[in-house]
Design a protein around this motif. Structure first.
Motif, PDB file in Angstrom:
ATOM      1  N   ARG A 122       0.875  -1.182  -0.070  1.00  0.00           N
ATOM      2  CA  ARG A 122       0.021   0.045   0.038  1.00  0.00           C
ATOM      3  C   ARG A 122       0.833   1.221   0.069  1.00  0.00           C
ATOM      4  NH1 ARG A 122      -3.278  -1.052   4.204  1.00  0.00           N
ATOM      5  NH2 ARG A 122      -4.504  -2.335   3.025  1.00  0.00           N
ATOM      6  N   GLY A 123       1.960   1.095   0.854  1.00  0.00           N
ATOM      7  CA  GLY A 123       2.809   2.398   0.822  1.00  0.00           C
ATOM      8  C   GLY A 123       3.371   2.721  -0.528  1.00  0.00           C
ATOM      9  N   PHE A 124       3.989   1.588  -1.245  1.00  0.00           N
ATOM     10  CA  PHE A 124       4.687   1.589  -2.451  1.00  0.00           C
ATOM     11  C   PHE A 124       3.612   2.437  -3.497  1.00  0.00           C
ATOM     12  CE2 PHE A 124       5.297  -0.250  -6.595  1.00  0.00           C
ATOM     13  CZ  PHE A 124       6.675   0.473  -6.897  1.00  0.00           C
ATOM     14  N   LEU A 125       2.407   1.954  -3.552  1.00  0.00           N
ATOM     15  CA  LEU A 125       1.361   2.296  -4.479  1.00  0.00           C
ATOM     16  C   LEU A 125       1.049   3.594  -4.191  1.00  0.00           C
ATOM     17  CD1 LEU A 125      -0.997  -0.713  -4.942  1.00  0.00           C
ATOM     18  CD2 LEU A 125       1.040   0.004  -6.767  1.00  0.00           C
ATOM     19  N   GLY A 126       1.005   4.098  -2.871  1.00  0.00           N
ATOM     20  CA  GLY A 126       0.559   5.500  -2.502  1.00  0.00           C
ATOM     21  C   GLY A 126       1.971   6.496  -3.021  1.00  0.00           C
ATOM     22  N   THR A 127       2.841   5.978  -2.822  1.00  0.00           N
ATOM     23  CA  THR A 127       4.017   6.801  -3.314  1.00  0.00           C
ATOM     24  C   THR A 127       4.172   6.992  -4.847  1.00  0.00           C
ATOM     25  OG1 THR A 127       5.578   5.083  -3.089  1.00  0.00           O
ATOM     26  CG2 THR A 127       5.580   6.636  -1.426  1.00  0.00           C
ATOM     27  N   GLY A 128       3.720   5.837  -5.402  1.00  0.00           N
ATOM     28  CA  GLY A 128       3.704   5.818  -6.952  1.00  0.00           C
ATOM     29  C   GLY A 128       2.737   6.923  -7.569  1.00  0.00           C
ATOM     30  N   MET A 129       1.764   7.321  -7.002  1.00  0.00           N
ATOM     31  CA  MET A 129       0.805   8.371  -7.317  1.00  0.00           C
ATOM     32  C   MET A 129       1.650   9.727  -7.220  1.00  0.00           C
ATOM     33  SD  MET A 129      -2.753   9.789  -5.594  1.00  0.00           S
ATOM     34  CE  MET A 129      -3.237  11.459  -6.165  1.00  0.00           C
ATOM     35  N   GLN A 130       2.507   9.994  -6.196  1.00  0.00           N
ATOM     36  CA  GLN A 130       3.184  11.224  -6.039  1.00  0.00           C
ATOM     37  C   GLN A 130       4.368  11.336  -7.234  1.00  0.00           C
ATOM     38  OE1 GLN A 130       2.549  13.627  -4.097  1.00  0.00           O
ATOM     39  NE2 GLN A 130       4.011  14.979  -5.307  1.00  0.00           N
ATOM     40  N   MET A 131       4.913   9.994  -7.378  1.00  0.00           N
ATOM     41  CA  MET A 131       5.800   9.953  -8.294  1.00  0.00           C
ATOM     42  C   MET A 131       5.340  10.453  -9.863  1.00  0.00           C
ATOM     43  SD  MET A 131       8.232   6.847  -9.775  1.00  0.00           S
ATOM     44  CE  MET A 131       6.692   6.163 -10.834  1.00  0.00           C
ATOM     45  N   MET A 132       3.986   9.738 -10.083  1.00  0.00           N
ATOM     46  CA  MET A 132       3.335  10.112 -11.238  1.00  0.00           C
ATOM     47  C   MET A 132       2.861  11.678 -11.504  1.00  0.00           C
ATOM     48  SD  MET A 132       3.546   7.348 -13.039  1.00  0.00           S
ATOM     49  CE  MET A 132       2.887   8.108 -14.543  1.00  0.00           C
ATOM     50  N   ILE A 133       2.663  12.348 -10.365  1.00  0.00           N
ATOM     51  CA  ILE A 133       2.282  13.665 -10.433  1.00  0.00           C
ATOM     52  C   ILE A 133       3.656  14.444 -10.691  1.00  0.00           C
ATOM     53  CG2 ILE A 133       1.949  15.654  -8.842  1.00  0.00           C
ATOM     54  CD1 ILE A 133       0.072  14.216  -7.392  1.00  0.00           C
ATOM     55  N   ASN A 134       5.009  13.931 -10.233  1.00  0.00           N
ATOM     56  CA  ASN A 134       6.113  14.883 -10.549  1.00  0.00           C
ATOM     57  C   ASN A 134       6.518  14.479 -12.066  1.00  0.00           C
ATOM     58  OD1 ASN A 134       6.556  15.616  -7.978  1.00  0.00           O
ATOM     59  ND2 ASN A 134       7.680  13.875  -7.362  1.00  0.00           N
ATOM     60  N   VAL A 135       5.940  13.145 -12.591  1.00  0.00           N
ATOM     61  CA  VAL A 135       6.247  12.838 -13.961  1.00  0.00           C
ATOM     62  C   VAL A 135       5.714  13.815 -14.862  1.00  0.00           C
ATOM     63  CG1 VAL A 135       5.901  11.134 -15.752  1.00  0.00           C
ATOM     64  CG2 VAL A 135       6.963  10.457 -13.689  1.00  0.00           C
ATOM     65  N   GLY A 136       4.145  13.988 -14.384  1.00  0.00           N
ATOM     66  CA  GLY A 136       3.304  14.947 -15.033  1.00  0.00           C
ATOM     67  C   GLY A 136       3.782  16.468 -15.177  1.00  0.00           C
ATOM     68  N   VAL A 137       4.572  16.947 -13.975  1.00  0.00           N
ATOM     69  CA  VAL A 137       5.214  18.239 -13.979  1.00  0.00           C
ATOM     70  C   VAL A 137       6.549  18.088 -15.118  1.00  0.00           C
ATOM     71  CG1 VAL A 137       6.560  19.764 -12.513  1.00  0.00           C
ATOM     72  CG2 VAL A 137       4.507  18.724 -11.625  1.00  0.00           C
ATOM     73  N   LEU A 138       7.067  17.218 -15.132  1.00  0.00           N
ATOM     74  CA  LEU A 138       8.359  17.290 -15.802  1.00  0.00           C
ATOM     75  C   LEU A 138       8.016  17.093 -17.476  1.00  0.00           C
ATOM     76  CD1 LEU A 138      11.473  16.780 -16.232  1.00  0.00           C
ATOM     77  CD2 LEU A 138      11.015  14.270 -16.162  1.00  0.00           C
ATOM     78  N   TYR A 139       6.814  16.539 -17.680  1.00  0.00           N
ATOM     79  CA  TYR A 139       6.249  16.318 -19.108  1.00  0.00           C
ATOM     80  C   TYR A 139       5.593  17.722 -19.504  1.00  0.00           C
ATOM     81  CZ  TYR A 139       2.537  15.072 -22.498  1.00  0.00           C
ATOM     82  OH  TYR A 139       1.867  14.978 -23.735  1.00  0.00           O
ATOM     83  N   VAL A 140       5.089  18.625 -18.800  1.00  0.00           N
ATOM     84  CA  VAL A 140       4.714  19.918 -19.046  1.00  0.00           C
ATOM     85  C   VAL A 140       6.100  20.823 -19.154  1.00  0.00           C
ATOM     86  CG1 VAL A 140       3.684  22.064 -18.241  1.00  0.00           C
ATOM     87  CG2 VAL A 140       2.293  19.873 -18.185  1.00  0.00           C
ATOM     88  N   TYR A 141       6.915  20.827 -18.472  1.00  0.00           N
ATOM     89  CA  TYR A 141       8.222  21.416 -18.532  1.00  0.00           C
ATOM     90  C   TYR A 141       9.120  21.172 -19.953  1.00  0.00           C
ATOM     91  CZ  TYR A 141       7.380  23.570 -13.893  1.00  0.00           C
ATOM     92  OH  TYR A 141       6.739  24.258 -12.683  1.00  0.00           O
ATOM     93  N   SER A 142       8.966  19.883 -19.818  1.00  0.00           N
ATOM     94  CA  SER A 142       9.952  19.411 -21.162  1.00  0.00           C
ATOM     95  C   SER A 142       9.173  19.921 -22.524  1.00  0.00           C
ATOM     96  CB  SER A 142       9.857  18.098 -21.333  1.00  0.00           C
ATOM     97  OG  SER A 142      10.704  17.443 -20.236  1.00  0.00           O
ATOM     98  N   PHE A 143       7.996  19.698 -22.709  1.00  0.00           N
ATOM     99  CA  PHE A 143       7.248  20.168 -23.782  1.00  0.00           C
ATOM    100  C   PHE A 143       6.907  21.579 -23.940  1.00  0.00           C
ATOM    101  CE2 PHE A 143       6.319  15.440 -24.055  1.00  0.00           C
ATOM    102  CZ  PHE A 143       6.486  15.100 -25.431  1.00  0.00           C
ATOM    103  N   GLY A 144       6.869  22.205 -22.710  1.00  0.00           N
ATOM    104  CA  GLY A 144       6.775  23.700 -22.887  1.00  0.00           C
ATOM    105  C   GLY A 144       7.882  24.437 -23.353  1.00  0.00           C
TER     106      GLY A 144
END
Length: 268
Positions: A122-144
């Motif tokens: 459960r802890g691993f999956l919970g941190t996975g959500m936060q990791m994907m949020i950070n991936v989304g931030v990186l996605y926008v900054y990269s394509f921006g």
């Protein structure tokens, strides 16, 4: 979710620049002023906060999985309004709708993870959500760096569609299914999410209330109490010191603290 949060950073850099300082088109050929930029950046958070109660109602109405899937509709609408904005009203409305969609989806995802995951992951999956949020931030900054703000908004539709479409291949939360009386579907969901376990479904006191339980050894079908019933037992112990909920062959004994049989129950 991360792409929605970070979008205002590269977008305002272009929308607030003078026409001769950017290759991207401006709204009505004019840069945004400080007040407009402030509202454009902050109204996303207003939408996210305002959708908390709506998200809570939605996960109990159409389910955790259903809410994640349906949240793609307002999210797509929001990005479409931003991408095709011809005036400031369309731009600000799109940001507000994106905030609402993210608020609803955030509640559904956290609840879904908490209910489908066993305690060891459960802890691993919970941190996975936060990791994907950070991936989304990186996605926008990269394509921006290479896309104008309109095309960047349309590019943000990709993670929205991907996250919601993949949920079609997952099952609903067993907790939600049990709350709706869909016991057999809850059993199948538990088997799906915890394939190494055998799921036992039993009637409690021969009433219409049923529950699903899991054991670690499939060869020894000894049911254990569900998380919900454990919570109820702890709650009863706190509020009724004389009551002692216990397990007998996997069955949780419920004691009546307030009824006429309270004294008899307390002696059991």
């Amino acid at each position: 979710m991360g792409s929605s949060m970070a979008f205002s950073s590269p977008a305002t850099a272009a929308l607030g620049s003078n026409k001769n300082e950017t290759d991207c088109p401006l709204l009505e050929d004019e840069p945004l002023n400080i007040t407009q930029i402030s509202w454009f950046s902050s109204i996303f958070s207003i939408g996210a906060v305002s959708s908390i109660f709506l998200g809570g109602l939605s996960i109990n109405w159409i389910g955790r999985r259903g809410t994640i899937i349906i949240s793609a509709l307002p999210h797509t609408l929001g990005w479409g309004l931003i991408g095709f904005s011809s005036n400031y009203a369309m731009l600000i409305t799109g940001r507000l709708i994106c905030g609402i969609a993210v608020g609803i989806k955030g509640i559904a995802i956290n609840t879904y993870i908490g209910e489908i995951a066993s305690s060891d992951i459960r802890g691993f999956l919970g941190t996975g959500m936060q990791m994907m949020i950070n991936v989304g931030v990186l996605y926008v900054y990269s394509f921006g760096v290479i896309l104008c703000w309109q095309w960047l908004a349309l590019a943000c539709l990709v993670p929205v569609i991907a996250s919601s479409s993949t949920m079609f291949f997952n099952m609903e939360s067993p907790t939600y299914l049990l709350s709706k009386g869909r016991v057999e579907e809850a059993r199948q969901a538990l088997v799906h999410f915890r394939a190494s376990a055998q799921v036992i479904v039993r009637d409690e006191n021969r009433t219409e209330t049923s529950r699903a339980s899991m054991v670690d050894d499939p060869a020894t079908p000894i049911p254990i109490q569900s998380t919900l019933l454990e919570s109820k037992a702890r709650h009863a112990a706190l509020h009724c010191p004389r009551a002692e909920g216990h397990l007998d062959d996997g069955t949780l004994t419920k004691l009546d603290c307030n009824g006429p049989n309270a004294d008899n129950n307390a002696r059991h």
